[in-house]
Design a protein around this motif. Structure first.
Motif, mmCIF file in Angstrom:
data_model
loop_
_atom_site.group_PDB
_atom_site.id
_atom_site.type_symbol
_atom_site.label_atom_id
_atom_site.label_comp_id
_atom_site.label_asym_id
_atom_site.label_seq_id
_atom_site.Cartn_x
_atom_site.Cartn_y
_atom_site.Cartn_z
ATOM 1 N N SER A 815 1.677 13.870 11.718
ATOM 2 C CA SER A 815 2.105 14.182 13.065
ATOM 3 C C SER A 815 1.855 15.628 13.431
ATOM 4 C CB SER A 815 3.586 13.932 13.140
ATOM 5 O OG SER A 815 4.199 14.715 12.127
ATOM 6 N N THR A 816 1.476 16.400 12.482
ATOM 7 C CA THR A 816 1.535 17.830 12.739
ATOM 8 C C THR A 816 0.223 18.375 13.266
ATOM 9 O OG1 THR A 816 1.281 18.015 10.389
ATOM 10 C CG2 THR A 816 3.457 18.363 11.245
ATOM 11 N N GLY A 817 -0.500 17.516 13.952
ATOM 12 C CA GLY A 817 -1.581 18.033 14.764
ATOM 13 C C GLY A 817 -2.935 18.119 14.085
ATOM 14 N N MET A 818 -3.010 17.757 12.796
ATOM 15 C CA MET A 818 -4.304 17.854 12.126
ATOM 16 C C MET A 818 -4.667 16.518 11.536
ATOM 17 S SD MET A 818 -4.035 21.409 10.111
ATOM 18 C CE MET A 818 -5.050 20.685 8.854
ATOM 19 N N GLU A 819 -5.951 16.345 11.317
ATOM 20 C CA GLU A 819 -6.393 15.143 10.633
ATOM 21 C C GLU A 819 -5.771 15.076 9.254
ATOM 22 O OE1 GLU A 819 -9.087 12.755 11.478
ATOM 23 O OE2 GLU A 819 -8.301 13.425 13.421
ATOM 24 N N GLY A 820 -5.248 13.940 8.898
ATOM 25 C CA GLY A 820 -4.706 13.795 7.546
ATOM 26 C C GLY A 820 -5.833 13.606 6.553
ATOM 27 N N HIS B 24 -7.271 31.756 11.599
ATOM 28 C CA HIS B 24 -7.455 30.530 10.803
ATOM 29 C C HIS B 24 -7.548 29.265 11.639
ATOM 30 C CE1 HIS B 24 -7.076 32.652 7.007
ATOM 31 N NE2 HIS B 24 -6.135 33.377 7.590
ATOM 32 N N GLY B 25 -7.171 29.399 12.910
ATOM 33 C CA GLY B 25 -7.354 28.279 13.837
ATOM 34 C C GLY B 25 -6.841 26.957 13.314
ATOM 35 N N ASP B 26 -7.703 25.966 13.363
ATOM 36 C CA ASP B 26 -7.384 24.597 12.986
ATOM 37 C C ASP B 26 -6.873 24.424 11.561
ATOM 38 O OD1 ASP B 26 -7.755 23.166 15.159
ATOM 39 O OD2 ASP B 26 -9.608 22.139 14.505
ATOM 40 N N ASP B 27 -7.284 25.357 10.705
ATOM 41 C CA ASP B 27 -6.927 25.200 9.300
ATOM 42 C C ASP B 27 -5.520 25.681 8.985
ATOM 43 O OD1 ASP B 27 -9.458 24.288 8.876
ATOM 44 O OD2 ASP B 27 -10.254 26.302 8.442
ATOM 45 N N ASN B 46 -1.032 15.583 5.480
ATOM 46 C CA ASN B 46 -1.702 16.698 6.121
ATOM 47 C C ASN B 46 -1.984 17.728 5.035
ATOM 48 O OD1 ASN B 46 -2.712 18.531 7.920
ATOM 49 N ND2 ASN B 46 -1.030 18.259 9.382
ATOM 50 N N ALA B 47 -3.066 18.487 5.214
ATOM 51 C CA ALA B 47 -3.431 19.456 4.179
ATOM 52 C C ALA B 47 -4.014 20.721 4.787
ATOM 53 C CB ALA B 47 -4.426 18.813 3.213
ATOM 54 N N PRO B 48 -3.169 21.541 5.442
ATOM 55 C CA PRO B 48 -3.677 22.795 6.003
ATOM 56 C C PRO B 48 -4.129 23.721 4.880
ATOM 57 C CG PRO B 48 -1.277 22.776 6.053
ATOM 58 C CD PRO B 48 -1.716 21.410 5.607
ATOM 59 N N GLU B 49 -5.101 24.557 5.176
ATOM 60 C CA GLU B 49 -5.545 25.501 4.140
ATOM 61 C C GLU B 49 -4.694 26.750 4.130
ATOM 62 O OE1 GLU B 49 -9.738 26.032 4.692
ATOM 63 O OE2 GLU B 49 -10.045 23.867 4.427
ATOM 64 N N MET B 50 -4.066 27.030 5.291
ATOM 65 C CA MET B 50 -3.259 28.236 5.407
ATOM 66 C C MET B 50 -1.903 27.869 6.000
ATOM 67 S SD MET B 50 -2.711 31.440 5.253
ATOM 68 C CE MET B 50 -4.293 32.212 4.869
ATOM 69 N N GLY B 162 0.516 25.603 22.601
ATOM 70 C CA GLY B 162 -0.903 25.511 22.275
ATOM 71 C C GLY B 162 -1.149 25.814 20.802
ATOM 72 N N GLU B 163 -2.342 25.486 20.341
ATOM 73 C CA GLU B 163 -2.646 25.652 18.917
ATOM 74 C C GLU B 163 -2.580 27.098 18.468
ATOM 75 O OE1 GLU B 163 -6.055 23.694 17.448
ATOM 76 O OE2 GLU B 163 -4.995 21.768 17.520
ATOM 77 N N ASP B 164 -2.827 28.011 19.458
ATOM 78 C CA ASP B 164 -2.828 29.430 19.089
ATOM 79 C C ASP B 164 -1.519 30.110 19.503
ATOM 80 O OD1 ASP B 164 -3.254 29.057 21.753
ATOM 81 O OD2 ASP B 164 -4.998 30.396 21.902
ATOM 82 N N GLU B 165 -0.469 29.291 19.743
ATOM 83 C CA GLU B 165 0.777 29.847 20.267
ATOM 84 C C GLU B 165 1.959 29.602 19.326
ATOM 85 O OE1 GLU B 165 0.481 29.674 25.067
ATOM 86 O OE2 GLU B 165 0.820 27.754 24.081
#
Ligand SMILES: Cc1cc2nc3c(=O)[nH]c(=O)nc-3n(C[C@H](O)[C@H](O)[C@H](O)COP(=O)(O)OP(=O)(O)OC[C@H]3O[C@@H](n4cnc5c(N)ncnc54)[C@H](O)[C@@H]3O)c2cc1C
Lengths: 831, 284
Positions: A815-820, B24-27, B46-50, B162-165
Motif C-alpha cells: 500500500s505504500t506507494g511502490m511496486e511490491g 532518492h525519489g521513487d526508491d 515493499n522494498a525501498p532502497e532508502m 506528493g511523492e516529494d513532500e
C-alpha cells in the motif's frame, strides 16, 4: 462408587497441594534461556525456505542460478538435489489397514499439494542473506485444480471435483467405525433412532468444527549439528523421543547415532507434536554440507505451514424418549486431513470417538469418520485433539434436546448422566470410567454462577424485549486423558506405546536428579515434578532438579501431549522414587545396625522402629557414594528407573457455566461471567492448575468466538497473520471463577487426573450454548463457529450465518506507494 | 521476518529530509513510527532502497495552541496526543479515538502524522480529523501548502501528499466545549475497527445545534456523514430523534467486505454505531 474428598488437613505441610511458583518461569519469561533459535554453533549456516504460493501445482522448473549468485549464499537445493537423503515424513497411525496415505516428501520435486509447501532451500551465512536469496529462486508452476472444500473433496472423483493427489484416484483416506451394537458394548443405534421416530424425539444437526491454528508463542526452529560422532538435532518440539525414532526410521541414520534435544520450548498446544518437513530438510542439509545448520520459521510461515487443527463437519443424530432420556447417539464425521496424513493424522478424530457419549448412559452409540485429503495445510493434534470436537457435539445436542423437551439443560443432563454411586462405570464406547461425581461439580458450579438469579434476569430481558439478551451456557464435560495404555493404542493400530519412563538419581550431596521422558514446553513440569519427588523422598523442593527433553539425558520417553505428563510421567517418577527408597533401606539398616524389617522410612528419614535412631536419605546417599561400608552384595547406587504403562485412561470432568450478553442490534457478544468446577482428582500444584485452566478456557472460548483459519477459493490462507487470525489477548477475556471438587482417580498412586486440555475441551460448547440460549426465543438453534457478531446478527435478522468468506483486511498490503517485490507466478515470497 | 536490505538516513531537519527525498525519489520511503511501514517491509510487500527516518526532527513533535486552532506535529506519538490537555479541551473526539487505537506499545511508537499519511480507511484518526475539519500542512521542495481534510484523503492508502513532500503538522480548528465520542466496533481489543464513528456535537439547551460526524472503514477513505449532520441540526438530543438521523449514516458509503463482515452488515452497523456515538457525545 466415587468418593469426593475434602483436602487432607495436613496438606499445607507437604509439597503436594502447595501453590509453588514455577521454578522455570524466570528463565522462560525473561527469555534468557536456551530457545532453539538462541543456539549458535561455530560455522553454522542458515536456511530459508522457498514455498509454493499455489495450493496445487506441478513444478515445471526451478531456476536457482540467481539465488546462488547472491552474497554469502552457500548453496540452493531442491528436492531433486537432495533426493533420498531427505527421507520422508511419516504417519504413525494408519487408522485402517487400507488407509490411503500419500507419500510425503519433505520437499517434493514434481508437484506441490498446498500453499506453503517447500520447493527449495537456500543456505547462506546469515538468515537475512538466505531470505534475500530465497526471493531470487525462480520457480515455474503449472497450476492444477485444487481440492479445497471438505464436503466437495469427499465427493470428488477427479472427473468431477478436484483430487488433492490425482495419482491416488480419490480424496478419501480412511473410513473408521465404532458401533456399540457390533462391539457388544450397547445396542443398535439405528433401532434406537427408528423407535424414537415413531414415539420419541429425534434431533438431527450438522455442526462445523472450523479449522484452527495452534499459534504457539515460539515459532518452530531447528538446529542440526553433524560435526560430532553423533548427529545432534535441537528442535522446538514436544516430542524429542518420537522425533529421534522417526529420524532413524526414515533417514537411514542409526538411532544410536542420533541425539535429539528439545531445549526450552515456547508452547505447543499439539502444534509441535509433529515431525516436520523443516526438520527433515535441515537434517539433510547439515549432513550434506557437514556443517551445523539452523532454520527458524517466520510467524507467517508458522501460521501457513505448521499443522492446523479441528476442521470437521459433524452430522449428528440423537434419539431420545419424550421425557428426554437419550436412547441412542449417532455421529458421522468428515475430517479434513489437509494435503498429507500427518504424524497422528486420522487418529485425531478417532481419539474423540470414545467421548461422544461423554458422561452419559447412552444405550446405543455409533461413530463413523471419513478422513479426507485436501490441498490445504495438514491437520493434526490441537489442544484436546478429537475430544473438544466430541464434547462440543454432545453438549450442543444436549441443549437442543433440553429445548425440544422444554426442560432445563442441567436437568436433562442429570437425567442421563452416570450417578456418582455407579462408578466404576463401563460406557457404551467401551471405556471404564474409574471415578467421578457430576452431581457435586454441577451443584458447586450453579452456586458459583448464581444460576437461578441469571435465569430470572434472562426471563426479564426476554419479556421486556431488551436489545441486550442474556444467555446461559452449560457444558458438563469429561475427557479421557493420560495417553495411554499401550495395549489400547495397539488395538487401535497406533505405531507406538503409551508408557512413560523416569529415573531418580541420588547425588552424593543429597541433591536429587529426577529424569522424565515427558517433554515440557511451558506446562511447569519442573515445579510439579519437584513437588512430587520432594514429598516422596522427603527432600527439599529446591533440592530436586527435573531433567528432560534430551535423548541423551532422558533416553527413554514418549514425550508430552494428551494430558499425560503428570498422570503417566508423574506416576513413573513416583515408582522410580519408591525404588530408590527400597534400595536405600538395606543400606540404612546396615549403617544403623538394625534389621531391615525394623527400619521404616518417613519424612526423608530412615529410622529404627521404637528408637530415636535414624539417618536422612541424603546421608545414605553420601554413604552409598563413598561405598566404604555397604552391606555385602549391595550395589553402590541408589539410582532407580521405572517404566510405567497405565492400565486405564483417567477421566477428569467438570461443569462449566457461562453467561453471555448478546447485543441484538449489532450481534456483538460480551462474556458476562464464566465459572467452572473441575474435578481433576488430587491436585499437585493449584497455581499451575489454575494457569492450565485459565489458558485452556481462553483457547476454547477463542474457538467459539474468534479464531478461524480461512482459505480463499484459490487455496490461499486468508487469515495468514494475526491481523486476521484473531488470537485473543488478556484484554478480550474476563476474570474466570474456577473451583474444584476432588474425586481422586483410582488408576494412579497420586490420584491425579489430567488438566492440560480440560479448559479448552469444556469451554467451547459452554460459550456457544450461551450464545444460542440468548437468542433461541428468536427462533435460532445454531450459530456457526466462530460466532462472529456478523453471524449472530444475520441469524437474528434471518439472513443466515454461513461460512466465513472474504478477503483479509488490507492493512499491510503493498500500500505504500511502490511496486511490491511479490511475483505470484514465480513464488519465492515469504508471504 | 526479515525485510530486504535498505539504506537508512535520519535527518534532523525537514529541509534535509526533503532533500533526501528529492535525491532518492521513487526508491525512498519515509518512516515515522514504523508501525505500518515495518510490517509491510518485513512481509516483503515493499522494498525501498532508502528509508528516511523523521524521528530526529524535533520540530515535528508536540502539540501547540495557535489561536483558533491547535496544531499537532506529524511526529507526535499517539500516546502523547491521547494525554495532551489541549487536545482534550479543544478536539476531544481525537482523544477519544486515540484511547482505543491499537495497543499501548503501538500507541507509543505510531505517530499522528504517520497514521494519517498512511490513510488506512480503517485507521482511527481519519474520521475525527475529517469531522473536525482539520487542515494538513504539507511541505515540499516548492514550499508549504495547506490541504483541507475533505481534499486530503484521496483513496485507499492514498493522500494529497506528493511523492516529494512531507506532512509536517495538522491544524485542528478548536471545538471547545463540544461533546465528543468515538465509538469503535471490534471483535477483539487490539483490532482495527470493523466500523467506527467519530461524533462531536454542540448541544445548546438540550438541542443539537451542530454535529460533525466522521465514519471509519465505510469506504476507501474516511467519510463525513453529512446527511446525518444535517438531520441532527436543530433536533433534540433524544434517542428517537438521533435514531432517525443516524439512519442516514449509510448515504454515500461503499464499505468493504472482509472476514469480519460484509458490506451490508457494515452499513447496518454504521447506523447503530452512529446513533450510539451521537447520543454519547451529546451528553449520555
Ligand atoms: C498490530 C497493529 C494494530 C494497529 N491497530 C490500529 C488501530 O486499531 N487503529 C489505527 O488507527 N491504527 C492502527 N495501527 C496503525 C498505527 O496507528 C500506526 O501507527 C499508523 O498507521 C502509522 O503510523 P506510523 O507513525 O507508525 O507510520 P509509519 O508506519 O512509519 O508510516 C506509514 C506510512 O506513512 C508514511 N509517512 C509517515 N509519516 C509521514 C509524513 N510525516 N509525511 C509523509 N508520509 C509519511 C510512510 O512513508 C508510510 O508509507 C495498528 C498497527 C499495528 C502494527
Amino acid at each position: 462408587m466415587s468418593t469426593t474428598q475434602e483436602r487432607p488437613a495436613d496438606a499445607v505441610e507437604r509439597e503436594i497441594g502447595r501453590d509453588r511458583r514455577r521454578k522455570e518461569d524466570q528463565r522462560l519469561i525473561t527469555g534468557r534461556t536456551r530457545w532453539t533459535d538462541n543456539i549458535t554453533l561455530p560455522g553454522m549456516v542458515h536456511l530459508a525456505m522457498v514455498r509454493s504460493p499455489f495450493a496445487h501445482a506441478r513444478i515445471t522448473s526451478i531456476d536457482t542460478a540467481a539465488a546462488k549468485e547472491s552474497p554469502n549464499v552457500v548453496d540452493v537445493l531442491t528436492g531433486a538435489d537432495l533426493g533420498e537423503s531427505l527421507g520422508v515424513n511419516i504417519n504413525a497411525w494408519p487408522i485402517t489397514p487400507g488407509q490411503v496415505t500419500p507419500t510425503h516428501s519433505p520437499m517434493p520435486s514434481d508437484r506441490v499439494a498446498f500453499a506453503g509447501e517447500i520447493v527449495a532451500v537456500v543456505i547462506a551465512r546469515s538468515p537475512a542473506e538466505a531470505r534475500d536469496a530465497a526471493e531470487l529462486v525462480d520457480v515455474e508452476y503449472d497450476v492444477l485444480p485444487a481440492a479445497l472444500d471438505l464436503k466437495e473433496a469427499a465427493a470428488a472423483t477427479g472427473d468431477q471435483g478436484a483430487l488433492a493427489h490425482p495419482d491416488l484416484g480419490t480424496n478419501k483416506s480412511a473410513y473408521w467405525v465404532f458401533d456399540s451394537g457390533e462391539a457388544g458394548t450397547g445396542g443398535s443405534v439405528e433401532d434406537a433412532i427408528a423407535k424414537a421416530r415413531t414415539d420419541g424425539i429425534v434431533i438431527e444437526r450438522e455442526y462445523r468444527q472450523q479449522r484452527l491454528i495452534p499459534a504457539f508463542m515460539e515459532p518452530r526452529s531447528t538446529v542440526v549439528d553433524p560435526t560430532g560422532e553423533q548427529l545432534t538435532m535441537w528442535s522446538a518440539t514436544q516430542i524429542p523421543h518420537i522425533l529421534r525414532f522417526a529420524l532413524a526410521a526414515t533417514t537411514g541414520v542409526p538411532e544410536s547415532k542420533i541425539r535429539v534435544i528439545a531445549p526450552d520450548v515456547g508452547g505447543g498446544f499439539g502444534g509441535k507434536l509433529q515431525t516436520t518437513p523443516e526438520e527433515w530438510i535441515t537434517w539433510a542439509v547439515a549432513r550434506r554440507l557437514g556443517k551445523p545448520a539452523k532454520y527458524t520459521e517466520t510467524r507467517s510461515e508458522s501460521l501457513m505451514a505448521g499443522h492446523h487443527g479441528r476442521d470437521q463437519w459433524q452430522r449428528l443424530t440423537l434419539a431420545a424418549e419424550k421425557d428426554g432420556t437419550v436412547t441412542g447417539f449417532k455421529v458421522d464425521l468428515l475430517a479434513d486431513l489437509g494435503a498429507y496424513v500427518s504424524l497422528v493424522g486420522g487418529g485425531i478424530p478417532v481419539l474423540g470417538a470414545f467421548m461422544y457419549n461423554s458422561i452419559y448412559k447412552f444405550p446405543a452409540y455409533r461413530f463413523a469418520v471419513q478422513t479426507v485429503l485436501t490441498n490445504k495445510t495438514w491437520t493434526d493434534a490441537y489442544r484436546g485433539a478429537g475430544r473438544p470436537e466430541a464434547t462440543f457435539a454432545i453438549e450442543r445436542m444436549m441443549d437442543e434436546l433440553a429445548a425440544e423437551v422444554g426442560a432445563d439443560p442441567l436437568e436433562i443432563r442429570e437425567k442421563n448422566w452416570i450417578k456418582h454411586e455407579e462408578f466404576p462405570f463401563t460406557t457404551v464406547a467401551g471405556l471404564e470410567y474409574d471415578s467421578g461425581n457430576y452431581e457435586a461439580a454441577t451443584a458447586r458450579a450453579k452456586e458459583m454462577l448464581g444460576y437461578d438469579e441469571l435465569r430470572a434476569e434472562q426471563r426479564r430481558r426476554r419479556e421486556s424485549g431488551d436489545p441486550v439478551q442474556l444467555g446461559i451456557g452449560v457444558s458438563t464435560f469429561t475427557e479421557m486423558c493420560g495417553l495411554a495404555p499401550s495395549r489400547v493404542l495397539g488395538s487401535l493400530d497406533y505405531g507406538a506405546g503409551g508408557w512413560e519412563h523416569a529415573s531418580v538419581r541420588m547425588l552424593a550431596t543429597g541433591k536429587v536428579e529426577a529424569v522424565t521422558g515427558t517433554s515440557a514446553h511451558g506446562q511447569g513440569h519442573e515445579t510439579a515434578f519437584s513437588q512430587i519427588v520432594a514429598d516422596r523422598l522427603g527432600v527439599a523442593f529446591e533440592d530436586v532438579e527435573v531433567l528432560h527433553g534430551d535423548t541423551q539425558v532422558a533416553p527413554k520417553g514418549l514425550d508430552t501431549y494428551g494430558s499425560r505428563s503428570l498422570v503417566v510421567g508423574g506416576e513413573a517418577l513416583v515408582r522410580a522414587a519408591d525404588k530408590v527408597i527400597e534400595k536405600a533401606k538395606p543400606i540404612a539398616a546396615h549403617l544403623l545396625e538394625a534389621s531391615v524389617d525394623d527400619v521404616e522410612f518417613s519424612g526423608g528419614r530412615f529410622s529404627v522402629r521404637g528408637t530415636d535412631q535414624g539417618m536422612a536419605i541424603g546421608e545414605i546417599a553420601l554413604a552409598t557414594f563413598a561405598a566404604h561400608n555397604l552391606p555385602d552384595g549391595v550395589e553402590a547406587s541408589l539410582d532407580s528407573d521405572a517404566t510405567y504403562d497405565p492400565v486405564n485412561f483417567n477421566y477428569p470432568h467438570g461443569t462449566h457455566l457461562c453467561a453471555v450478553e448478546v447485543d441484538t442490534e449489532t450481534g456483538a457478544l460480551k462474556l458476562r461471567k464464566y465459572v467452572c468446577c473441575d474435578d481433576i482428582g488430587n491436585i499437585i500444584n493449584p497455581l499451575i492448575v489454575a494457569g492450565q485452566v485459565h489458558g485452556g478456557l481462553v483457547q476454547g472460548i477463542a474457538q467459539a468466538l474468534w479464531e478461524e483459519a480461512v482459505y480463499d477459493e484459490s487455496g490461499t490462507l486468508v487469515s495468514g497473520s494475526f491481523v486476521d487470525y484473531l488470537l485473543p489477548t488478556a484484554a478480550d477475556t474476563i476474570s474466570f471463577e474456577i473451583d474444584h471438587t476432588t474425586t481422586p482417580s483410582t488408576t494412579n498412586t497420586l490420584g491425579t487426573k489430567g488438566v492440560g486440555e480440560a479448559g479448552t475441551i469444556a469451554s467451547t460448547p459452554a460459550v456457544v450454548n450461551a450464545v444460542v440460549d440468548a437468542v433461541r426465543h428468536l427462533g435460532i438453534n445454531d450459530i456457526q463457529m466462530p460466532c462472529t457478531p456478523e453471524r449472530v446478527w444475520k441469524a437474528i435478522t434471518g439472513a443466515g450465518g454461513g461460512p466465513t468468506e472474504g478477503a483479509a483486511m488490507p492493512h499491510f498490503d503493498a500500500s505504500t506507494g511502490m511496486e511490491g517485490t511479490v511475483d505470484r507466478t514465480t513464488g519465492g515470497t515469504d508471504a | 521476518m526479515i525485510p530486504a536490505q535498505f539504506d537508512y538516513l535520519a535527518p534532523t531537519s525537514v529541509e534535509d529530509a526533503l532533500a533526501a527525498l528529492a535525491e532518492h525519489g521513487d526508491d525512498a520511503k519515509i518512516i515515522a513510527g514504523g508501525q505500518s511501514l515495518l510490517p509491510v517491509l518485513r512481509m516483503r510487500l515493499n522494498a525501498p532502497e532508502m528509508v528516511i527516518d523523521l524521528g530526529r526532527i524535533e520540530s515535528l513533535r508536540g502539540v501547540r495552541d495557535d489561536g483558533d486552532a491547535i496544531v499537532i506535529g506529524a511526529m507526535t506519538p499517539h500516546a502523547v496526543v491521547g494525554a495532551d490537555p489541549l487536545v482534550a479541551e479543544h478536539a476531544a473526539v481525537i482523544s477519544r479515538a486515540v484511547e482505543h487505537l491499537a495497543d499501548a506499545q503501538i500507541r507509543h511508537r505510531g505517530t499522528f502524522g504517520g497514521a494519517l499519511a498512511h490513510a488506512d480507511p480503517a485507521g482511527d484518526l481519519g474520521a475525527p480529523a475529517l469531522a473536525l475539519g482539520a487542515e494538513f500542512v504539507i511541505q515540499g521542495p516548492g514550499g508549504t501548502r495547506r490541504v483541507a481534510a475533505d481534499d486530503f484523503f484521496v483513496d485507499l492508502f492514498e493522500t494529497a501528499i506528493g511523492e516529494d513532500e512531507i506532512l509536517t503538522e495538522v491544524r485542528i480548528p478548536k471545538h471547545t466545549g463540544w461533546g465528543a465520542h468515538y465509538e469503535k466496533f471490534v471483535r477483539v481489543a487490539h483490532q482495527w475497527p470493523i466500523v467506527a464513528v467519530a461524533a462531536t456535537v454542540r448541544v445548546d439547551g438540550g438541542t443539537i445545534a451542530e454535529a460533525r460526524i466522521g465514519l471509519t472503514n465505510m469506504g476507501s477513505t474516511p467519510l463525513r456523514a453529512r446527511g446525518v449532520e444535517e438531520a441532527l441540526a436543530g433536533q433534540p438530543a433524544t434517542e428517537d430523534a438521533v435514531r432517525a438521523a443516524a439512519a442516514r449514516a449509510t448515504e454515500g458509503t461503499n464499505p468493504p467486505s472482509d472476514l469480519n463482515g460484509d458490506a451490508d452488515y457494515r452499513r447496518h452497523l454504521a447506523t447503530v454505531i452512529t446513533r450510539r456515538a451521537v447520543l454519547a457525545a451529546a451528553g449520555g
